[in-house]
Design an enzyme around this catalytic site. Structure first.
Site, PDB file in Angstrom:
ATOM      1  N   HIS A   1      34.277 -44.447  19.363  1.00 43.23           N
ATOM      2  CA  HIS A   1      34.561 -43.733  18.215  1.00 43.23           C
ATOM      3  C   HIS A   1      35.294 -44.242  17.314  1.00 43.23           C
ATOM      4  O   HIS A   1      36.453 -44.365  17.211  1.00 43.23           O
ATOM      5  CB  HIS A   1      35.064 -42.294  18.545  1.00 43.23           C
ATOM      6  CG  HIS A   1      35.058 -41.390  17.654  1.00 43.23           C
ATOM      7  ND1 HIS A   1      33.765 -40.865  16.876  1.00 43.23           N
ATOM      8  CD2 HIS A   1      35.818 -40.346  17.073  1.00 43.23           C
ATOM      9  CE1 HIS A   1      34.129 -39.916  15.974  1.00 43.23           C
ATOM     10  NE2 HIS A   1      35.297 -39.726  16.172  1.00 43.23           N
TER      11      HIS A   1
ATOM     12  N   SER B   1      36.118 -39.398  11.387  1.00 43.64           N
ATOM     13  CA  SER B   1      35.588 -38.340  11.884  1.00 43.64           C
ATOM     14  C   SER B   1      35.431 -36.972  10.965  1.00 43.64           C
ATOM     15  O   SER B   1      34.807 -37.204   9.772  1.00 43.64           O
ATOM     16  CB  SER B   1      35.985 -37.994  13.429  1.00 43.64           C
ATOM     17  OG  SER B   1      34.836 -37.416  14.036  1.00 43.64           O
TER      18      SER B   1
ATOM     19  N   ASP C   1      28.613 -45.396  18.065  1.00 41.71           N
ATOM     20  CA  ASP C   1      29.690 -44.261  18.130  1.00 41.71           C
ATOM     21  C   ASP C   1      28.941 -43.001  18.904  1.00 41.71           C
ATOM     22  O   ASP C   1      28.135 -42.349  18.484  1.00 41.71           O
ATOM     23  CB  ASP C   1      30.025 -43.833  16.782  1.00 41.71           C
ATOM     24  CG  ASP C   1      31.187 -43.021  16.460  1.00 41.71           C
ATOM     25  OD1 ASP C   1      31.228 -41.888  17.208  1.00 41.71           O
ATOM     26  OD2 ASP C   1      31.910 -43.231  15.707  1.00 41.71           O
TER      27      ASP C   1
END
Length: 522
Positions: A490, A242, A460
């Site tokens: 995610h 991320s 996601d």
């Protein structure tokens, strides 16, 4: 004030929550930089080229004193097999011989089942996520990689044990949670919303005045290059999740010749500013919510409308929940959203929504508390403080309340559930921030770097799939290698795809990336 996407280990929810911010750097003619001074570009000032070798040996050749780990804030001591130390880095890289700060490190040494490659450095997202807390929580997922790497992570500057930023105390946080409406409907609520935002920023400036101008993503990327040298590696081997993909991209841009085996998972779109990022978040979470409803055989529009009606009821009158606390519209939004990070927590969402329909908000409140890192005693971690301070330093975007209100209809159109709270957030997040932002969008181009594996998940919610393609493209030809997983949740690695895990492991362990644009359907 609450920006949804950030990183934290949510034990209660069983998911990894990760986040965005914007930041960039620059490389010079020799492909390395330690960022001594700004220069103007179309994306904002970038560091001037200057070889990293100009850093003093007292930094690059320092010896780490590894020892037993203490319990980090919000967690327990990791126990046997884990070692901790502190890396010294310059507070200000324009003054490498000046004041220094400590970066908290943690490692688990290689199991020695194969020839050791070096250290594999992790960042699990944020900004604001503690690697010292996070790595032991997720280490089992990386057992295969540990056969040939020491697993290493850290608290980035401004986070937790590395000069962690705290902008207000628990009492003030609890008070704001009760009285601030994150989707203000009246002039009085709007005034309170922006007054609280300004007070939060003032608290950051007051309590973190030494570091508040020196916690950018580019500064942390420079810290990683000092870390690389001190760990004894010629090249940086890195796994970013991320926001960690943005940090990794910034590192690759600053130090392309120091790029070893880098993997980015749950990828931030580097091509857009903070407004675009927020739109991406709204789109991604609504997409995940729609997929949740479809998995239950429900019409997404009907399911969404039901949640919107619930929010309107909560906005008018918060719902009873645990103890003397109540579930507000804002907390309900957070509680719903956190379950969308993993398909495994969709059943939890079903139960929580059913309870709320019966007038009991306890389950959604508990989920929101997990995301907000609030323990039963009412103590909050500094995660959200660090996230906000770092992202507002990175981003030069400063949206006015008037501009945000004009965009609300667009945000509601993208996501009837999450759009309004995120639309207001575009102005509230950095409202009257005490430090000017640095960049419009992160610069990640890395000409001449070794291949970087970029993994995108089509389902996601927090970092929508489209960002992975943008990252691979912006890293540059023959650098970004794009891998797609048709999945949910995610991130992709460790989420049940043998195809993804095999491709990542082969790259990190053998140095062979998959074919560009490879697709994993399972």
């Amino acid at each position: 004030m609450q920006r949804f996407v950030r990183s934290t280990a949510l034990a209660a929810a069983g998911v990894l929550v990760a986040g965005l911010a914007v930041g960039c750097g620059s490389s010079g003619d020799d492909g390395e930089s330690d960022g001594k001074g700004p220069s103007a570009t179309s994306r904002g000032p970038r560091p001037k080229p200057d070889p990293s070798s100009t850093l003093p040996a007292s930094l690059t050749a320092q010896k780490l004193d590894w020892g037993r780990c203490k319990a980090p804030e919000g967690g327990s001591a990791p126990g046997a097999g884990w070692q901790c130390s502190t890396l010294k880095v310059p507070l200000d890289y324009t003054k490498p011989d000046g004041e220094r700060i400590g970066i908290a490190l943690i490692r688990a040494k290689s199991t020695g089942k194969g020839d050791r490659i070096g250290s594999l450095v992790f960042n699990f997202g944020g900004p604001g996520g503690s690697g010292v807390l996070g790595l032991p929580s997720f280490a089992d997922s990386y057992d295969t990689l540990r056969e040939r790497y020491d697993l290493v992570s850290f608290d980035p500057r401004g986070v937790a044990a590395s000069e962690g930023v705290r902008c207000r105390d628990d009492r003030a946080t609890q008070a704001a949670e009760k009285r601030i409406d994150l989707t203000p409907d009246t002039p009085a609520e709007e005034k309170a919303y922006f007054k609280d935002a300004a007070e939060f920023g003032a608290g950051c400036a007051r309590n973190a005045k030494k570091v508040i101008e020196h916690i950018s993503t580019a500064d942390t990327a420079r810290d990683m290059d000092v870390m690389r040298q001190v760990l004894g590696d010629d090249k940086l081997h890195y796994f970013g999740v991320s926001y960690g993909t943005e940090l990794g991209g910034t590192y690759a841009h600053l130090f392309p010749r120091r790029v070893g085996r880098l993997t980015f998972d749950a990828v931030v779109d580097p091509s857009t500013d903070s407004i675009g990022h927020t739109e991406n978040q709204a789109r991604g979470f609504q997409r995940a919510l729609d997929n949740y409803f479809r998995s239950r055989g429900q019409d997404p529009k009907a399911g969404t409308a039901k949640i919107v009606r619930l929010f309107k009821r909560l906005d008018a009158e918060p719902m009873r929940a645990s103890g003397d606390r109540k579930l507000t519209e804002s907390l309900a939004s957070t509680g719903i959203l956190v379950t969308l990070y993993s398909k495994q927590t969709w059943p939890t969402l079903t139960r929580a929504l059913a309870d709320a329909e019966k007038g009991d908000g306890s389950a959604l409140l508990q989920l929101a508390d997990a995301y907000n890192e609030r323990d039963p005693s009412g103590h909050y971690s500094t995660q959200s403080h660090s996230q906000r301070a770092i992202s507002c330093l990175d981003s030069k975007t400063r949206t006015s309340p008037k501009e945000a209100k004009k965009r609300l209809d667009r945000f509601r159109g993208i996501s009837p559930v999450f759009g309004e709270i995120l639309g207001w957030d575009t102005a509230g997040w950095c409202h009257q921030w005490p430090v000017a932002g640095l960049y419009d969008s992160p610069e990640v181009s890395a000409p001449g770097a070794a291949p970087i594996l970029v993994v995108g998940n089509t389902g996601d919610p927090a970092t929508p799939y489209e960002g992975a393609r943008k990252m691979a493209d912006e890293l540059g030809k023959d650098v970004g290698v794009h891998l797609t997983w048709k999945g949910e949740g995610h991130g992709a690695y460790g989420n049940g795809s043998d195809c993804v895990d095999g491709a990542v492991n082969t790259y990190l362990l053998e140095g062979t990336p998959p074919k560009n644009n490879k697709v994993c359907s399972s």
